[in-house]
Design a protein around this motif. Structure first.
Motif, PDB file in Angstrom:
ATOM      1  N   ARG A 147       1.820  -3.861   2.014  1.00 24.78           N
ATOM      2  CA  ARG A 147       2.810  -2.773   1.970  1.00 24.78           C
ATOM      3  C   ARG A 147       3.659  -2.852   0.708  1.00 24.78           C
ATOM      4  O   ARG A 147       3.872  -1.840   0.022  1.00 24.78           O
TER       5      ARG A 147
ATOM      6  N   MET B  97      -5.002  -2.633   9.590  1.00 27.63           N
ATOM      7  CA  MET B  97      -3.784  -2.793   8.809  1.00 27.63           C
ATOM      8  C   MET B  97      -4.045  -2.789   7.312  1.00 27.63           C
ATOM      9  O   MET B  97      -3.130  -2.540   6.521  1.00 27.63           O
TER      10      MET B  97
ATOM     11  N   THR C 205      -3.406   0.950   7.019  1.00 30.08           N
ATOM     12  CA  THR C 205      -2.087   1.442   7.440  1.00 30.08           C
ATOM     13  C   THR C 205      -0.964   0.885   6.567  1.00 30.08           C
ATOM     14  O   THR C 205      -0.030   1.611   6.207  1.00 30.08           O
ATOM     15  N   GLU C 206      -1.040  -0.390   6.231  1.00 30.20           N
ATOM     16  CA  GLU C 206       0.028  -0.996   5.432  1.00 30.20           C
ATOM     17  C   GLU C 206       0.016  -0.478   4.005  1.00 30.20           C
ATOM     18  O   GLU C 206       1.073  -0.256   3.404  1.00 30.20           O
TER      19      GLU C 206
ATOM     20  N   ALA D 230       1.518   2.991   4.195  1.00 28.97           N
ATOM     21  CA  ALA D 230       2.967   2.934   4.399  1.00 28.97           C
ATOM     22  C   ALA D 230       3.691   2.585   3.102  1.00 28.97           C
ATOM     23  O   ALA D 230       4.740   3.161   2.781  1.00 28.97           O
TER      24      ALA D 230
ATOM     25  N   GLN E  16      -0.431   1.011  12.794  1.00 21.81           N
ATOM     26  CA  GLN E  16      -0.574   2.378  13.298  1.00 21.81           C
ATOM     27  C   GLN E  16      -0.368   3.365  12.160  1.00 21.81           C
ATOM     28  O   GLN E  16       0.546   3.197  11.340  1.00 21.81           O
ATOM     29  N   PHE E  17      -1.222   4.370  12.114  1.00 19.01           N
ATOM     30  CA  PHE E  17      -1.005   5.433  11.142  1.00 19.01           C
ATOM     31  C   PHE E  17       0.170   6.301  11.599  1.00 19.01           C
ATOM     32  O   PHE E  17       0.263   6.643  12.780  1.00 19.01           O
TER      33      PHE E  17
END
Length: 259
Positions: free
Chosen positions: A25, A78, A81-82, A85, A165-166
């Protein structure tokens, strides 16, 4: 002794895995963040900054990520997703740099400085006013503690953008549209003094041309608008950067709050 070493090794592996997840992220955000993610910053420096932010953020969010490290299927998700994000966070802040660039372009076009002082040969060609605004704004933001606020936003993001999570597509769409609208409004607000000065100049030039058709008002007025724009830039640029800094601070206080 061996059991203690094995336990210590497991703790180290879990901590390393948590740090890698945070780095996904932080690293993706670092690619587009203002000041830290500029293309003029060497890649090695950006990687070092990403690792430094990771070391700061990881202890604060480890309790949220440690349960997820036990599930291999979640870890695979992840990776996407990360990264997504982090890009959302970085792009949200990058919009403020685009607002300065748009304000500089609007001001330059309004006052005929876009051709007199053209864009540089660098990565982001833009008028000189845009360069002054961008570098001045970034310097002001860093002096005001941008690095601290970015770390806070990173930590806060784990409560809004849930790991593994998206995010809801509708929420991201509404948030993105509101940010784009806000940046265009901010850019026009910053450039408003130059737009008003240009309007007054063109109206005055039209009146003079009507009164004295034989006078080449364009040749007489060109130096006047150039000098006036430079003087106006000297007078209002501190106020422009102050307004921009206040808008950035307001965004950092609640980056995911919409309008």
């Amino acid at each position: 002794m061996n059991s203690a070493l094995v336990a210590l090794q497991e703790i180290g592996q879990d901590g390393l895995l948590t740090g890698i997840i945070v780095f996904l992220r932080v690293g993706s955000a670092m690619a587009v963040l203002p000041a830290f993610g500029e293309r003029s910053v060497p890649q090695r420096v950006r990687i070092g900054l990403a690792l430094s932010f990771t070391a700061i953020v990881t202890p604060a969010v480890a309790h949220q990520l440690e349960p997820l490290t036990k599930d291999i299927s979640v870890l695979t998700i992840m990776l996407a997703t990360e990264t997504f994000a982090g890009l959302i966070i970085g792009i949200g802040l990058r919009f403020f740099v685009h607002a300065l660039q748009m304000a500089g372009s609007i001001a330059a076009q309004s006052t005929s400085l876009s051709q007199v002082f053209g864009g540089s040969a660098g990565f982001d060609p833009q008028p000189a006013i845009g360069h002054l605004l961008v570098f001045g704004g970034l310097a002001l933001a860093v002096m005001a503690g941008l690095h601290v606020r970015i770390a806070e936003v990173m930590i806060l993001s784990y409560d809004v953008l849930i790991p593994g999570q998206f995010p809801d597509a509708g929420m991201i769409s509404d948030w993105g549209v509101s940010q784009v609208a806000r940046m265009f409004a901010l850019a026009f607000t910053l450039a408003a003094p130059f737009i008003i000065a240009s309007l007054i100049y063109n109206v005055a030039l039209g009146v003079i041309n009507r009164a004295m058709p034989q006078l080449m008002v364009a040749f007489v007025g060109a130096p006047a608008i150039t000098a006036g724009a430079l003087i106006l830039m000297f007078l209002v640029m501190p106020l422009m950067l102050s307004v921009w800094s206040d808008a950035l601070s307001l965004f950092l206080q609640n980056p995911f709050g919409g309008n």
